[in-house]
Scaffold this motif. Structure first.
Motif, short mmCIF file in Angstrom:
data_model
loop_
_atom_site.label_atom_id
_atom_site.label_comp_id
_atom_site.label_asym_id
_atom_site.label_seq_id
_atom_site.Cartn_x
_atom_site.Cartn_y
_atom_site.Cartn_z
N ALA A 14 0.82 -1.22 0.00
CA ALA A 14 0.00 0.00 0.00
C ALA A 14 0.85 1.26 0.00
O ALA A 14 0.34 2.35 -0.22
CB ALA A 14 -0.92 0.00 1.22
N VAL A 15 2.15 1.11 0.26
CA VAL A 15 3.07 2.26 0.29
C VAL A 15 3.76 2.39 -1.05
O VAL A 15 4.47 1.49 -1.48
CB VAL A 15 4.11 2.10 1.41
CG1 VAL A 15 5.03 3.32 1.45
CG2 VAL A 15 3.43 1.91 2.76
N VAL A 16 3.51 3.51 -1.74
CA VAL A 16 4.10 3.73 -3.06
C VAL A 16 4.73 5.12 -3.10
O VAL A 16 4.35 6.01 -2.34
CB VAL A 16 3.07 3.58 -4.19
CG1 VAL A 16 2.54 2.16 -4.26
CG2 VAL A 16 1.92 4.56 -4.00
N GLY A 197 13.27 0.81 2.83
CA GLY A 197 12.05 0.10 3.21
C GLY A 197 12.23 -1.40 3.16
O GLY A 197 11.73 -2.13 4.02
N VAL A 198 12.98 -1.87 2.16
CA VAL A 198 13.23 -3.31 2.02
C VAL A 198 14.21 -3.79 3.10
O VAL A 198 14.02 -4.83 3.72
CB VAL A 198 13.77 -3.62 0.61
CG1 VAL A 198 14.20 -5.08 0.52
CG2 VAL A 198 12.72 -3.31 -0.44
N VAL A 203 8.45 0.71 8.96
CA VAL A 203 8.40 1.67 10.06
C VAL A 203 9.64 2.54 10.08
O VAL A 203 9.56 3.77 10.16
CB VAL A 203 8.22 0.94 11.41
CG1 VAL A 203 8.34 1.92 12.57
CG2 VAL A 203 6.88 0.24 11.46
N ARG A 204 10.82 1.93 9.97
CA ARG A 204 12.07 2.69 10.00
C ARG A 204 12.14 3.65 8.81
O ARG A 204 12.61 4.79 8.93
CB ARG A 204 13.27 1.75 9.97
CG ARG A 204 13.48 0.97 11.25
CD ARG A 204 14.03 1.85 12.36
NE ARG A 204 15.29 2.44 12.00
CZ ARG A 204 16.47 1.83 12.14
NH1 ARG A 204 16.52 0.59 12.64
NH2 ARG A 204 17.59 2.43 11.80
N MET A 205 11.68 3.19 7.65
CA MET A 205 11.70 4.05 6.46
C MET A 205 10.78 5.25 6.65
O MET A 205 11.16 6.39 6.35
CB MET A 205 11.28 3.25 5.23
CG MET A 205 11.34 4.04 3.91
SD MET A 205 9.82 4.95 3.57
CE MET A 205 8.69 3.60 3.23
#
Length: 380
Positions: A14-16, A197-198, A203-205
């Motif tokens: 869902a994050v783009v 993110g990967v 969360v950290r990203m």
């Protein structure tokens, strides 16, 4: 807008990310009109203003209500998650249903506490009180934009054409030459954060997007909260599912602001919720961080930053000297000189050596080198 967004921690899809040349141009217009709030862009704004002719300056003034206080977005026309060129986005502006242009601009004039509600063009035309409210708002903040507002209601197609021509002229004059470099920075930021993110997790990203965001994992959900607004209003609560979307858009012209907005996208079966966070490039955020001098440099400066202690250092640079000799040369008592020597010794500027029954002080040459190296690091 003050907002709290929740989404499942597992909803990575869902994050783009996205970027848009048209939206970046509009954000640059916002910076140009409110440069006092964007100190990193002062030099850019000065260069850009020199390029503007009288006609373009006039159009910037006429559209100031929609561009100066906060960036215009036109979400139904430009979609940052779709890779588009400037010519394609300009064509989209000219070819989209005129309501997508006019009704968003009208909604901006009728917003309450920064929150936009859907408004229909025909509704404004048919309701004199609503139109008067829009005019009063524009008159209060940017009177020069009244003419645009009236044209927007009476002849939206003509207004849209005028806005497209204005934006096209602004792009060619102020943005086109710099866009290849700007786009390269935007895409590099997207690539770096996607890798983060990967490697580090969603969360950290998200935590690294901007200091104005507070990101917390609560069980199986992630909560993203923007800095509380000064108006004291409770944040708008939005819950996203794996079928919804969190769109992250880097911008060269966002710092020091973070903008966050939400909308519904009509789809077959179920409308999709979309939350867009526009944040400053990581390179801009690092540039904006105030430098922190090293503790070692501060210690050396504090010890030396006194006329008497500088006199002592200059005398010690010639040769080792006793406290009594230094006191006589400077014109102070031995106890007073001893206090200064103690501070210099604690910082590493001086050290003792014994000559028979006498204690002498000498300059530590290595400290001078450490001091110079620390200054070199400070000034790059």
């Amino acid at each position: 807008m003050n907002m709290r967004v929740r989404l499942p921690a597992s909803a990575v899809g869902a994050v783009v990310f996205g970027c848009s040349p048209a939206l970046e141009a509009l954000r640059s217009l916002h910076v140009l009109g409110s440069v006092r709030r964007h100190p990193l862009h002062i030099s850019w704004a000065l260069r850009t203003r020199e390029r503007l002719d009288a006609e373009l300056r006039n159009e910037i003034d006429q559209f100031a209500y929609w561009c100066q206080d906060r960036p215009l977005v036109l979400p139904h026309i430009w979609r940052p998650d779709e890779v588009s060129s400037w010519p394609e986005e300009l064509a989209a502006l000219r070819e989209a249903p005129v309501e997508h242009y006019a009704e968003h601009l009208l909604a901006e004039t009728l917003a309450v506490n920064g929150r936009l509600a859907p408004v229909r063009l025909e509704q404004v035309r048919a309701d004199p009180a609503l139109r008067q409210r829009a005019e009063d708002t524009v008159r209060k903040r940017h009177p020069a934009s009244l003419r645009v507002l009236r044209e927007l209601v009476e002849d939206p197609e003509r207004s849209r054409k005028r806005f497209a021509e204005f934006l096209s002229a602004y792009w060619e004059t102020c943005v086109a030459e710099e866009w290849p470099n700007l786009q390269r920075y935007l895409l590099a930021d997207i690539a770096a954060r996607s890798r983060a993110g990967v490697q580090d997790g969603m969360v950290r990203m998200l935590e690294g997007l901007a200091p104005q965001l507070r990101v917390v994992q609560e069980g199986t959900d992630v909560s993203i909260t923007s800095t509380p607004a000064r108006d004291g209003f409770a944040p708008l609560e939005i819950t996203l599912t794996a079928q919804d979307r969190l769109l992250l858009v880097p911008s060269h012209f966002a710092w020091p602001l973070l903008t966050i907005g939400a909308r519904r996208e009509p789809r077959a079966g179920r409308d999709r919720q979309s939350v867009q966070i526009t944040y400053a490039l990581d390179a801009m955020q690092r540039t904006a961080q105030p430098p922190i001098p090293s503790e070692e440099l501060l210690k050396l400066l504090r010890a030396a930053a006194h006329p008497t202690r500088l006199q002592i250092l200059q005398l010690l640079a010639g040769r080792s000297r006793s406290t009594r000799e230094l006191a006589g040369l400077i014109g102070l008592t031995e106890p007073a000189v001893s206090k200064h020597l103690k501070l210099l010794a604690e910082a590493g500027w001086a050290e003792t050596e014994r000559h028979s029954y006498y204690v002498y002080y000498r300059l530590v040459r290595a400290t001078q080198g450490r001091f110079t190296d620390a200054l070199d690091r400070l000034f790059g």
